[in-house]
Design an enzyme around this catalytic site. Structure first.
Site, PDB file in Angstrom:
ATOM      1  N   ASP A  24       0.855  -1.194   0.000  1.00 29.51           N
ATOM      2  CA  ASP A  24       0.000   0.000   0.000  1.00 29.51           C
ATOM      3  C   ASP A  24       0.886   1.236   0.000  1.00 29.51           C
ATOM      4  O   ASP A  24       1.664   1.458   0.934  1.00 29.51           O
ATOM      5  CB  ASP A  24      -0.886  -0.013   1.261  1.00 29.51           C
ATOM      6  CG  ASP A  24      -1.619   1.310   1.462  1.00 29.51           C
ATOM      7  OD1 ASP A  24      -2.047   1.586   2.593  1.00 29.51           O
ATOM      8  OD2 ASP A  24      -1.741   2.065   0.464  1.00 29.51           O
ATOM      9  N   ASN A  26      -0.263   4.474  -0.326  1.00 25.07           N
ATOM     10  CA  ASN A  26      -0.874   5.763   0.078  1.00 25.07           C
ATOM     11  C   ASN A  26      -1.622   5.667   1.412  1.00 25.07           C
ATOM     12  O   ASN A  26      -2.463   6.506   1.713  1.00 25.07           O
ATOM     13  CB  ASN A  26      -1.813   6.262  -1.026  1.00 25.07           C
ATOM     14  CG  ASN A  26      -2.978   5.290  -1.249  1.00 25.07           C
ATOM     15  OD1 ASN A  26      -2.970   4.170  -0.717  1.00 25.07           O
ATOM     16  ND2 ASN A  26      -3.960   5.716  -2.013  1.00 25.07           N
ATOM     17  N   ASP A  28      -4.004   3.869   2.656  1.00 23.20           N
ATOM     18  CA  ASP A  28      -5.450   3.629   2.847  1.00 23.20           C
ATOM     19  C   ASP A  28      -5.728   2.184   3.256  1.00 23.20           C
ATOM     20  O   ASP A  28      -6.885   1.771   3.309  1.00 23.20           O
ATOM     21  CB  ASP A  28      -6.221   3.994   1.566  1.00 23.20           C
ATOM     22  CG  ASP A  28      -5.864   3.089   0.387  1.00 23.20           C
ATOM     23  OD1 ASP A  28      -6.439   3.265  -0.698  1.00 23.20           O
ATOM     24  OD2 ASP A  28      -4.986   2.198   0.560  1.00 23.20           O
ATOM     25  N   ASP A  32      -1.833  -1.301  -3.823  1.00 21.29           N
ATOM     26  CA  ASP A  32      -2.145  -0.542  -5.036  1.00 21.29           C
ATOM     27  C   ASP A  32      -1.016  -0.687  -6.066  1.00 21.29           C
ATOM     28  O   ASP A  32       0.028  -1.266  -5.767  1.00 21.29           O
ATOM     29  CB  ASP A  32      -2.396   0.927  -4.694  1.00 21.29           C
ATOM     30  CG  ASP A  32      -1.323   1.487  -3.762  1.00 21.29           C
ATOM     31  OD1 ASP A  32      -1.680   1.968  -2.675  1.00 21.29           O
ATOM     32  OD2 ASP A  32      -0.130   1.363  -4.110  1.00 21.29           O
ATOM     33  N   ASP A 101      -4.912 -10.369 -15.759  1.00 20.02           N
ATOM     34  CA  ASP A 101      -5.996 -11.324 -15.546  1.00 20.02           C
ATOM     35  C   ASP A 101      -7.147 -10.982 -16.493  1.00 20.02           C
ATOM     36  O   ASP A 101      -7.552  -9.809 -16.586  1.00 20.02           O
ATOM     37  CB  ASP A 101      -6.500 -11.224 -14.086  1.00 20.02           C
ATOM     38  CG  ASP A 101      -6.749 -12.602 -13.475  1.00 20.02           C
ATOM     39  OD1 ASP A 101      -6.192 -12.890 -12.400  1.00 20.02           O
ATOM     40  OD2 ASP A 101      -7.504 -13.374 -14.107  1.00 20.02           O
ATOM     41  N   ASP A 202      -9.465 -16.268 -16.373  1.00 20.84           N
ATOM     42  CA  ASP A 202     -10.292 -16.680 -15.244  1.00 20.84           C
ATOM     43  C   ASP A 202     -11.422 -17.606 -15.697  1.00 20.84           C
ATOM     44  O   ASP A 202     -12.187 -17.240 -16.596  1.00 20.84           O
ATOM     45  CB  ASP A 202     -10.897 -15.413 -14.619  1.00 20.84           C
ATOM     46  CG  ASP A 202     -11.542 -15.684 -13.294  1.00 20.84           C
ATOM     47  OD1 ASP A 202     -10.834 -16.110 -12.369  1.00 20.84           O
ATOM     48  OD2 ASP A 202     -12.767 -15.494 -13.177  1.00 20.84           O
ATOM     49  N   GLU A 258      -7.300 -20.745 -16.454  1.00 22.16           N
ATOM     50  CA  GLU A 258      -7.708 -21.367 -15.202  1.00 22.16           C
ATOM     51  C   GLU A 258      -8.903 -22.245 -15.545  1.00 22.16           C
ATOM     52  O   GLU A 258     -10.049 -21.829 -15.555  1.00 22.16           O
ATOM     53  CB  GLU A 258      -8.114 -20.320 -14.162  1.00 22.16           C
ATOM     54  CG  GLU A 258      -8.396 -20.947 -12.817  1.00 22.16           C
ATOM     55  CD  GLU A 258      -9.395 -20.171 -11.989  1.00 22.16           C
ATOM     56  OE1 GLU A 258     -10.229 -19.469 -12.584  1.00 22.16           O
ATOM     57  OE2 GLU A 258      -9.357 -20.272 -10.759  1.00 22.16           O
ATOM     58  N   HIS A 332      -4.114 -17.070  -4.995  1.00 28.54           N
ATOM     59  CA  HIS A 332      -5.002 -16.252  -4.140  1.00 28.54           C
ATOM     60  C   HIS A 332      -6.279 -16.983  -3.751  1.00 28.54           C
ATOM     61  O   HIS A 332      -7.069 -16.473  -2.946  1.00 28.54           O
ATOM     62  CB  HIS A 332      -5.351 -14.968  -4.890  1.00 28.54           C
ATOM     63  CG  HIS A 332      -6.151 -15.235  -6.116  1.00 28.54           C
ATOM     64  ND1 HIS A 332      -5.653 -15.917  -7.221  1.00 28.54           N
ATOM     65  CD2 HIS A 332      -7.433 -14.965  -6.411  1.00 28.54           C
ATOM     66  CE1 HIS A 332      -6.602 -16.040  -8.116  1.00 28.54           C
ATOM     67  NE2 HIS A 332      -7.687 -15.475  -7.665  1.00 28.54           N
ATOM     68  N   ASP A 333      -6.466 -18.178  -4.347  1.00 27.85           N
ATOM     69  CA  ASP A 333      -7.677 -18.961  -4.032  1.00 27.85           C
ATOM     70  C   ASP A 333      -7.370 -20.163  -3.153  1.00 27.85           C
ATOM     71  O   ASP A 333      -8.278 -20.923  -2.813  1.00 27.85           O
ATOM     72  CB  ASP A 333      -8.303 -19.517  -5.322  1.00 27.85           C
ATOM     73  CG  ASP A 333      -8.913 -18.442  -6.181  1.00 27.85           C
ATOM     74  OD1 ASP A 333      -8.980 -18.650  -7.407  1.00 27.85           O
ATOM     75  OD2 ASP A 333      -9.299 -17.389  -5.638  1.00 27.85           O
TER      76      ASP A 333
HETATM   77  O1  TEU Z   1     -11.684 -18.915  -9.356  1.00 31.14           O
HETATM   78  C1  TEU Z   1     -12.463 -19.935  -9.951  1.00 31.14           C
HETATM   79  C2  TEU Z   1     -12.744 -21.010  -8.970  1.00 31.14           C
HETATM   80  O2  TEU Z   1     -12.381 -22.119  -9.174  1.00 31.14           O
HETATM   81  C3  TEU Z   1     -13.560 -20.671  -7.762  1.00 31.14           C
HETATM   82  O3  TEU Z   1     -14.381 -21.759  -7.519  1.00 31.14           O
HETATM   83  C4  TEU Z   1     -12.624 -20.403  -6.596  1.00 31.14           C
HETATM   84  O4  TEU Z   1     -11.316 -20.280  -7.027  1.00 31.14           O
HETATM   85  C5  TEU Z   1     -12.620 -21.541  -5.570  1.00 31.14           C
HETATM   86  O5  TEU Z   1     -12.665 -20.906  -4.349  1.00 31.14           O
HETATM   87  C6  TEU Z   1     -11.395 -22.458  -5.642  1.00 31.14           C
HETATM   88  O6  TEU Z   1     -11.418 -23.245  -4.486  1.00 31.14           O
HETATM   89  C7  TEU Z   1     -11.588 -17.760 -10.178  1.00 31.14           C
HETATM   90  C8  TEU Z   1     -10.749 -16.731  -9.434  1.00 31.14           C
HETATM   91  O7  TEU Z   1      -9.423 -17.222  -9.285  1.00 31.14           O
HETATM   92  C9  TEU Z   1     -11.410 -16.490  -8.112  1.00 31.14           C
HETATM   93  O8  TEU Z   1     -10.622 -15.626  -7.293  1.00 31.14           O
HETATM   94  C10 TEU Z   1     -12.767 -15.866  -8.372  1.00 31.14           C
HETATM   95  O9  TEU Z   1     -13.446 -15.742  -7.128  1.00 31.14           O
HETATM   96  C11 TEU Z   1     -13.612 -16.731  -9.330  1.00 31.14           C
HETATM   97  O10 TEU Z   1     -12.890 -17.245 -10.428  1.00 31.14           O
HETATM   98  C12 TEU Z   1     -14.727 -15.885  -9.940  1.00 31.14           C
HETATM   99  O11 TEU Z   1     -14.141 -14.947 -10.806  1.00 31.14           O
HETATM  100 CA    CA Z   2      -3.375   1.994  -1.185  1.00 32.04          CA
END
Ligand code: TEU
Ligand code: CA
Length: 557
Positions: A24, A26, A28, A32, A101, A202, A258, A332-333
């Site tokens: 971050d 700035n 907040d 970013d 993405d 995605d 993905e 991130h998932d």
């Molecule tokens: O994720 C797709 C997906 O497989 C989702 O079911 C989710 O990742 C699941 O929690 C996996 O265990 C993509 C993106 O990576 C995710 O961050 C988004 O939430 C989702 O699509 C909708 O765009």
């Molecule tokens: Ca920020």
């Protein structure tokens, strides 16, 4: 096996940034784009070649940016288009590439297209989305959303329902409409003309809906499965080939889908014939490791070596020579890999993080490093539903716990192990307040272990997880056998050791990984006359592998 075609996207290491949690600039409390730009030298020192940044486009953030309301504007919380241009220039100036993405299975419900579409059946944008009449006073079919509940939302105005395979704020785009496809291709071209170097796509396997029949209802499930109608259809492949012709073939891009799915699906999506994508992400080694109940990934299942190795080796063998693989454990998932697959205790965290790093950097395929895994960052282990930010958790809680179907303590245990928020806690830069992520209040709490796990300390410690990743990445840049060598499994029946070899020309790379916290018998590496390229131990014990010991030996015949 035919010699694989060489390509930069096979030889690179990709680093994924989740911008909301990276840095971050700035105050907040939200990461970013300028925060990313300020840390490009850190990524250059790590040695990664490509940076994939999760969505930074205009969004109301129901799903943290995976719900886009303007595909050609920067999310105001993340900065401006000038900030983006500065970030891209900084990435290119350091000889790195940027993958962005592409989220086009759905848009945000606040996208102008949807606002127009929901105005009525005769809106010129009605067919940009998937509207259907209800059936017997209910939704058009029995499909469930990935984020719990029905996949259909009723619009009282018109009395019709619209499809959303994720949240109701993420209406599915109607790819059957050529105007939608052309608008997507135009947007993709617009970003390519700005100089980006690729797309992570995605849930791209869902774009070719072929029918709206009720789906099979698994035992205990509350809804039908949309996959037979929507996932990996011939229509999806047709759209991807059109995308290649209209956009992708005109630029030198890294394209990764993905798609989840099986190796058979991957062979088509990522075939060496180059008709669709360069590579895809499978989910069989993460979401697929579960108890097979109606709760899907929410379980205590863990990641036993036999199951992880069986999946990864199957993908290695099935794709080799036919399609290009990705190799990843975190994103991130997913929960933090050292917590899910390794051991995040103080005693074994760094050792097991290095062992897992060795796996993803010596299997065949492009490695993906998720922000913070190069430090050995861990799960945060929330204990109450109120601590979670992720819509996926709150929707699952409402559907399963608030209805009394699942015990709250059980669900909280599953969440603590598997929730996506585990990977979304702020990047741990140093020992300052909030780990140096922000001078404000972080949008999600910083993991308290930042005093032990942070980039500044690890960059100073030659034995840190950070420097181990840096060495592994460097090895990929100097040893073709790591990129293009064939893969052959070894010790496939071991309960404790994951081993394999890679061969190219007269070179053999032998890899042995102790998956456990115990010292285990293993003589595989003892007789090898060669150069040890890397290990997470300074010395070895002949006849054994020490807890979480990783060894990589190069021999030449
Ligand atoms: O994720 C797709 C997906 O497989 C989702 O079911 C989710 O990742 C699941 O929690 C996996 O265990 C993509 C993106 O990576 C995710 O961050 C988004 O939430 C989702 O699509 C909708 O765009
Ligand atoms: Ca920020």
């Amino acid at each position: 096996m035919e010699e694989m075609k060489r390509a930069w996207w096979k030889e690179c290491v990709v680093y994924q940034i989740y911008p909301r949690s990276f840095a971050d600039s700035n105050g907040d409390g939200l990461g970013d784009l300028n925060g990313i730009t300020a840390h490009l030298d850190y990524l250059k020192e790590l040695g990664v070649d490509v940076i994939w940044v999760s969505p930074f486009y205009a969004s109301p953030n129901y799903d943290n940016g995976y719900d886009i309301s303007d595909y050609r504007a920067i999310m105001k919380e993340f900065g401006t288009m000038e900030d983006f241009d500065r970030m891209l220039a900084g990435i290119h100036a350091r000889g790195m590439k940027l993958v962005i993405d592409l989220v086009v299975n759905h848009s945000s419900s606040e996208h102008p297209w949807f606002i127009e579409s929901r105005k009525g059946k005769d809106s010129p944008y009605r067919d940009y989305y998937i509207w259907r009449d209800g059936k017997e006073d209910g939704p058009p079919n029995n499909w469930g959303s990935c984020f719990s509940g029905s996949a259909w939302e009723k619009d009282e105005e018109s009395g019709q329902y619209y499809l959303h395979l994720f949240t109701p704020q993420q209406p599915d785009l109607n790819w059957a409409n050529p105007a939608v496809r052309q608008a997507v291709y135009d947007m993709m071209t617009w970003w390519c003309e700005k100089g980006i170097d690729g797309f992570r796509m995605d849930v791209i396997g869902m774009i070719g809906k072929e029918n709206f029949n009720d789906g099979p209802v698994a035992p205990g499930a509350l809804y039908g499965d949309f996959a037979p109608s929507c996932q990996h259809t011939a229509t999806t492949h047709r759209y991807l080939r059109e995308m290649r012709e209209k956009v992708l073939d005109h630029y030198d891009l890294l394209t990764v889908g993905e798609t989840s799915g099986t190796t058979d699906n991957a062979l088509v999506y990522a075939g060496e014939d180059g008709k669709e994508l360069n590579m895809v992400f499978g989910f069989e080694h993460n979401d697929g490791l579960n108890d097979g109940t109606e709760l899907g990934k929410w379980s205590d299942h863990g990641a036993p070596l036999r199951e992880v190795r069986s999946v990864l080796n199957r993908w290695q063998m099935a794709l080799q020579g036919k399609a290009w693989n990705t190799v990843y454990l975190g994103n991130h998932d997913q929960p933090r890999q050292v917590s899910r697959y390794g051991n995040d205790s103080e005693l074994f965290r760094a050792l097991s993080a290095k062992m897992l790093a060795t796996l993803i950097h010596t299997l065949r395929g492009t490695p993906y490093v998720y922000q913070g895994e190069e430090l050995g960052m861990t799960n945060i282990y929330f204990t109450d539903i109120s601590q979670y930010q992720d819509v996926e958790n709150h929707n699952a809680w409402r559907q399963w716990v608030e209805t009394g179907r699942v015990d709250a303590q059980d669900m909280l245990r599953y969440f603590a192990r598997i929730s996506r928020d585990n990977a979304r806690t702020p990047m741990q830069w140093n020992t300052e307040k909030n780990a140096g992520f922000t001078t404000g209040t972080p949008w999600l709490p910083v993991n308290r272990n930042y005093l032990l796990i942070n980039a500044e300390d690890e960059r100073k410690d030659p034995n840190s997880v950070f420097h181990y990743y840096r060495k592994l990445i460097a090895l990929r840049h100097t040893h073709d056998v790591i990129v293009y060598g064939t893969f052959s499994p070894l010790l496939e029946d071991s309960d404790t050791v994951y081993a394999y070899e890679r061969k190219l020309g007269n070179q053999t790379l032998t890899v042995a990984l102790n998956w456990t916290e115990k010292k285990v018998p293993c003589t595989l590496m003892d007789g090898l006359e060669g150069q040890e390229l890397i290990s997470n131990y300074p010395t070895h014990q002949p006849g054994f592998l020490q807890p979480y010991e990783a060894r990589v030996i190069l021999t030449e015949s």
